[in-house]
Design a protein around this motif. Structure first.
Motif, PDB file in Angstrom:
ATOM      1  N   ARG A  10       0.825  -1.222   0.000  1.00 16.19           N
ATOM      2  CA  ARG A  10       0.000   0.000   0.000  1.00 16.19           C
ATOM      3  C   ARG A  10       0.856   1.268   0.000  1.00 16.19           C
ATOM      4  O   ARG A  10       0.365   2.344  -0.284  1.00 16.19           O
ATOM      5  CB  ARG A  10      -0.922   0.032   1.242  1.00 16.19           C
ATOM      6  N   LEU A  11       2.101   1.121   0.405  1.00 19.46           N
ATOM      7  CA  LEU A  11       3.008   2.259   0.582  1.00 19.46           C
ATOM      8  C   LEU A  11       2.457   3.226   1.644  1.00 19.46           C
ATOM      9  O   LEU A  11       1.685   2.790   2.495  1.00 19.46           O
ATOM     10  CB  LEU A  11       3.295   2.937  -0.758  1.00 19.46           C
ATOM     11  N   TYR A  12       2.831   4.500   1.586  1.00 19.73           N
ATOM     12  CA  TYR A  12       2.556   5.374   2.738  1.00 19.73           C
ATOM     13  C   TYR A  12       1.478   6.420   2.432  1.00 19.73           C
ATOM     14  O   TYR A  12       1.433   6.974   1.337  1.00 19.73           O
ATOM     15  CB  TYR A  12       3.855   6.049   3.187  1.00 19.73           C
ATOM     16  N   ASP A  13       0.649   6.669   3.434  1.00 20.24           N
ATOM     17  CA  ASP A  13      -0.427   7.653   3.267  1.00 20.24           C
ATOM     18  C   ASP A  13       0.129   9.071   3.259  1.00 20.24           C
ATOM     19  O   ASP A  13      -0.369   9.940   2.553  1.00 20.24           O
ATOM     20  CB  ASP A  13      -1.438   7.512   4.413  1.00 20.24           C
ATOM     21  N   THR A  14       1.149   9.285   4.103  1.00 22.90           N
ATOM     22  CA  THR A  14       1.779  10.604   4.146  1.00 22.90           C
ATOM     23  C   THR A  14       3.294  10.430   4.123  1.00 22.90           C
ATOM     24  O   THR A  14       3.837   9.621   4.880  1.00 22.90           O
ATOM     25  CB  THR A  14       1.402  11.373   5.431  1.00 22.90           C
ATOM     26  N   VAL A  15       3.941  11.171   3.247  1.00 23.83           N
ATOM     27  CA  VAL A  15       5.397  11.116   3.160  1.00 23.83           C
ATOM     28  C   VAL A  15       5.949  12.527   3.346  1.00 23.83           C
ATOM     29  O   VAL A  15       5.494  13.471   2.688  1.00 23.83           O
ATOM     30  CB  VAL A  15       5.852  10.544   1.794  1.00 23.83           C
TER      31      VAL A  15
ATOM     32  N   GLY B 163       1.733   6.340  -1.344  1.00 23.65           N
ATOM     33  CA  GLY B 163       0.698   5.434  -1.842  1.00 23.65           C
ATOM     34  C   GLY B 163      -0.380   6.164  -2.626  1.00 23.65           C
ATOM     35  O   GLY B 163      -0.402   7.399  -2.695  1.00 23.65           O
ATOM     36  N   ALA B 164      -1.299   5.414  -3.204  1.00 25.58           N
ATOM     37  CA  ALA B 164      -2.377   5.985  -4.021  1.00 25.58           C
ATOM     38  C   ALA B 164      -3.154   7.040  -3.232  1.00 25.58           C
ATOM     39  O   ALA B 164      -3.530   6.807  -2.088  1.00 25.58           O
ATOM     40  CB  ALA B 164      -3.321   4.881  -4.478  1.00 25.58           C
ATOM     41  N   HIS B 165      -3.336   8.189  -3.853  1.00 23.61           N
ATOM     42  CA  HIS B 165      -4.050   9.324  -3.251  1.00 23.61           C
ATOM     43  C   HIS B 165      -3.376   9.822  -1.976  1.00 23.61           C
ATOM     44  O   HIS B 165      -4.003  10.499  -1.167  1.00 23.61           O
ATOM     45  CB  HIS B 165      -5.519   8.976  -2.960  1.00 23.61           C
ATOM     46  N   GLY B 166      -2.124   9.456  -1.805  1.00 19.03           N
ATOM     47  CA  GLY B 166      -1.400   9.864  -0.599  1.00 19.03           C
ATOM     48  C   GLY B 166      -0.925  11.308  -0.697  1.00 19.03           C
ATOM     49  O   GLY B 166      -1.013  11.949  -1.745  1.00 19.03           O
ATOM     50  N   THR B 167      -0.428  11.800   0.428  1.00 18.10           N
ATOM     51  CA  THR B 167       0.066  13.174   0.508  1.00 18.10           C
ATOM     52  C   THR B 167       1.582  13.165   0.637  1.00 18.10           C
ATOM     53  O   THR B 167       2.129  12.461   1.484  1.00 18.10           O
ATOM     54  CB  THR B 167      -0.533  13.893   1.738  1.00 18.10           C
TER      55      THR B 167
ATOM     56  N   GLU C  70       8.932   7.735 -14.073  1.00 21.63           N
ATOM     57  CA  GLU C  70       9.016   8.165 -12.672  1.00 21.63           C
ATOM     58  C   GLU C  70       8.012   9.277 -12.392  1.00 21.63           C
ATOM     59  O   GLU C  70       7.297   9.263 -11.396  1.00 21.63           O
ATOM     60  CB  GLU C  70      10.445   8.655 -12.359  1.00 21.63           C
ATOM     61  N   PHE C  71       7.955  10.227 -13.298  1.00 25.32           N
ATOM     62  CA  PHE C  71       7.056  11.367 -13.096  1.00 25.32           C
ATOM     63  C   PHE C  71       5.591  10.930 -13.175  1.00 25.32           C
ATOM     64  O   PHE C  71       4.730  11.440 -12.455  1.00 25.32           O
ATOM     65  CB  PHE C  71       7.347  12.455 -14.139  1.00 25.32           C
ATOM     66  N   GLU C  72       5.355   9.957 -14.035  1.00 26.44           N
ATOM     67  CA  GLU C  72       3.983   9.492 -14.257  1.00 26.44           C
ATOM     68  C   GLU C  72       3.343   8.920 -12.995  1.00 26.44           C
ATOM     69  O   GLU C  72       2.116   8.863 -12.870  1.00 26.44           O
ATOM     70  CB  GLU C  72       3.993   8.431 -15.367  1.00 26.44           C
ATOM     71  N   GLN C  73       4.183   8.513 -12.047  1.00 26.17           N
ATOM     72  CA  GLN C  73       3.623   7.987 -10.794  1.00 26.17           C
ATOM     73  C   GLN C  73       2.760   9.022 -10.085  1.00 26.17           C
ATOM     74  O   GLN C  73       1.827   8.679  -9.368  1.00 26.17           O
ATOM     75  CB  GLN C  73       4.753   7.569  -9.860  1.00 26.17           C
ATOM     76  N   ILE C  74       3.106  10.293 -10.284  1.00 30.09           N
ATOM     77  CA  ILE C  74       2.295  11.359  -9.675  1.00 30.09           C
ATOM     78  C   ILE C  74       0.887  11.301 -10.255  1.00 30.09           C
ATOM     79  O   ILE C  74      -0.108  11.408  -9.537  1.00 30.09           O
ATOM     80  CB  ILE C  74       2.934  12.745  -9.931  1.00 30.09           C
ATOM     81  N   ASN C  75       0.811  11.099 -11.577  1.00 28.13           N
ATOM     82  CA  ASN C  75      -0.488  10.979 -12.232  1.00 28.13           C
ATOM     83  C   ASN C  75      -1.198   9.697 -11.804  1.00 28.13           C
ATOM     84  O   ASN C  75      -2.332   9.718 -11.336  1.00 28.13           O
ATOM     85  CB  ASN C  75      -0.335  10.936 -13.762  1.00 28.13           C
ATOM     86  N   ARG C  76      -0.479   8.614 -11.993  1.00 29.17           N
ATOM     87  CA  ARG C  76      -1.072   7.300 -11.747  1.00 29.17           C
ATOM     88  C   ARG C  76      -1.638   7.147 -10.348  1.00 29.17           C
ATOM     89  O   ARG C  76      -2.722   6.617 -10.160  1.00 29.17           O
ATOM     90  CB  ARG C  76       0.016   6.223 -11.914  1.00 29.17           C
ATOM     91  N   LYS C  77      -0.864   7.584  -9.376  1.00 29.29           N
ATOM     92  CA  LYS C  77      -1.291   7.421  -7.977  1.00 29.29           C
ATOM     93  C   LYS C  77      -2.143   8.605  -7.502  1.00 29.29           C
ATOM     94  O   LYS C  77      -2.606   8.630  -6.380  1.00 29.29           O
ATOM     95  CB  LYS C  77      -0.058   7.245  -7.073  1.00 29.29           C
ATOM     96  N   GLU C  78      -2.328   9.577  -8.388  1.00 23.39           N
ATOM     97  CA  GLU C  78      -3.106  10.782  -8.068  1.00 23.39           C
ATOM     98  C   GLU C  78      -2.681  11.361  -6.723  1.00 23.39           C
ATOM     99  O   GLU C  78      -3.462  11.490  -5.781  1.00 23.39           O
ATOM    100  CB  GLU C  78      -4.613  10.484  -8.127  1.00 23.39           C
ATOM    101  N   LEU C  79      -1.392  11.698  -6.664  1.00 26.25           N
ATOM    102  CA  LEU C  79      -0.806  12.173  -5.408  1.00 26.25           C
ATOM    103  C   LEU C  79      -1.172  13.625  -5.128  1.00 26.25           C
ATOM    104  O   LEU C  79      -1.325  14.432  -6.047  1.00 26.25           O
ATOM    105  CB  LEU C  79       0.726  12.058  -5.471  1.00 26.25           C
ATOM    106  N   TRP C  80      -1.280  13.921  -3.851  1.00 29.31           N
ATOM    107  CA  TRP C  80      -1.338  15.310  -3.402  1.00 29.31           C
ATOM    108  C   TRP C  80       0.089  15.700  -3.070  1.00 29.31           C
ATOM    109  O   TRP C  80       0.706  15.095  -2.200  1.00 29.31           O
ATOM    110  CB  TRP C  80      -2.186  15.448  -2.137  1.00 29.31           C
TER     111      TRP C  80
END
Ligand code: ZN
Ligand code: ZN
Length: 360
Positions: free
Chosen positions: A233-238, A256-260, A277-287
């Motif tokens: 799941r990775l991390y909710d907040t980093v 993690g997905a939709h994480g901050t 690498e950059f696409e992960q921001i899109n894919r995981k819809e990061l804040w």
């Protein structure tokens, strides 16, 4: 004219211990502080021995992480008086620009300068600041700990702008001073599961002692360990606090997905992303939220009293490489160049100040 001893910044590899005019009260809102302790920030090392040198028209004493005792106050000062133990919020703001009037004092561009860069700072026996920059220390906070107030506010600000919710999984990427303080500030807010990432086993051992639930060494297979520890799941907040290209990029991978993801560390080298690498921001819809220094409205912001109340709970032991007399700074800079530092350089400007509460 009477003089004080000060470390004056002239530019790259040019810090001088020299005489500086003793500050005098010239307006009703000024406060003169007898400096007890002053720390060396990573940004200052970058300015002195790194590539972040800045030209200054009028060289002044450097240093923005310091605490001491009020020596003298102007006639209109009401919030502190001589003898009070205080620290300093080093930014200056105009109070009337659009940013200042819209809850963005941290972005005020009409500043008179930063205390310890353009305005005289705390690497001196005495320092004069405006009353609005003075933060009174609680009775149970020493001036030694008070010198950590400014870096602690940086951590508190990061949690604040990231609208931190302690219930999820939290990662701290980079465990230098700011990382260690962010870790402890998150734990104080009730963080239920914090994982510390760093390349140094020593920093990770310290993070563990400070209360990190897990530690991951980034010289090993950190991706696999993070994956395993979180069940993928990775991390909710980093919180990224390292400012290195590696930590800036790893932070995206670890969120993690939709994480901050909160970027606190100031970058000091080129950061290059592949499209994947950059696409992960899109894919995981990061804040993704940037965090800059530690100010909010009304100036200097709630970060300061919050951090002052938090300070007695913060473990500083292990975070200080050495406590030295100001003239020893040049040896310490030599060790910084050789990457032999393990923690903050702390200068003791007043030999009569209470000693540190632990051996260092
Ligand atoms: Zn700093
Ligand atoms: Zn302004």
């Amino acid at each position: 004219m009477s003089i004080i001893k000060a470390l004056v910044y002239y530019g790259k590899e040019d810090l001088r211990l020299e005489d500086f005019p003793t500050p005098r009260i010239e307006s009703g809102t000024e406060v003169i502080i007898k400096v007890h302790y002053a720390g060396v920030c990573g940004s200052e090392l970058a300015r002195i021995i790194g590539d972040a040198a800045i030209p200054l028209e009028h060289p002044v004493p450097h240093g923005h992480e310091f605490a001491g005792v009020v020596q003298e106050v102007g006639s209109r000062v009401t919030t502190v008086r001589p003898g009070d133990r205080v620290a300093v919020a080093p930014k200056t703001v105009c109070g009337i620009c659009e940013d200042c009037r819209n809850d963005r004092v941290g972005q005020c561009a009409n500043t008179r300068g930063f205390i310890g860069v353009k305005l005289p700072g705390g690497w001196a026996e005495y320092c004069k600041v405006e009353e609005q920059n003075v933060v009174k220390l609680p009775d149970n906070v020493s001036t030694f700990a008070g010198a950590f107030l400014e870096p602690l506010t940086v951590a508190v600000h990061g949690l604040r702008v990231g609208e931190y919710t302690p219930g999820g999984r939290t990662a701290i990427v980079g465990c230098g001073t700011i990382g260690a303080l962010t870790l402890q500030a998150a734990l104080a807010q009730g963080a239920s599961e914090v994982t510390a990432f760093d390349s140094s086993g020593r920093a990770l051992a310290l993070a563990k002692e400070m209360g990190a639930h897990f530690t991951v060494c980034t010289t090993g297979d950190w991706r696999a360990q993070a994956w395993e520890q979180t069940g993928g799941r990775l991390y909710d907040t980093v919180f990224e606090t390292g400012g290195a290209a590696f930590t800036e990029k790893a932070a995206i991978e670890l969120t993690g997905a939709h994480g901050t993801l909160v970027y606190i560390g100031t970058p000091f080298s080129q950061i290059v992303f592949s499209p994947q690498e950059f696409e992960q921001i899109n894919r995981k819809e990061l804040w993704i939220r940037g965090s800059w220094q530690s100010y909010s409205t009304p100036f200097p912001g709630a970060e300061w009293p919050t951090a002052a109340r938090l300070l007695p709970k913060i473990r500083l032991e292990g975070m200080v490489d050495r406590v030295i007399a100001p003239e020893k700074i040049f040896d310490a800079l030599e060790d910084a160049r050789a990457k032999r530092l393990h923690g903050k350089i702390m200068m003791r400007w007043d030999t009569a100040a209470d000693p540190p509460p632990f051996a260092c």
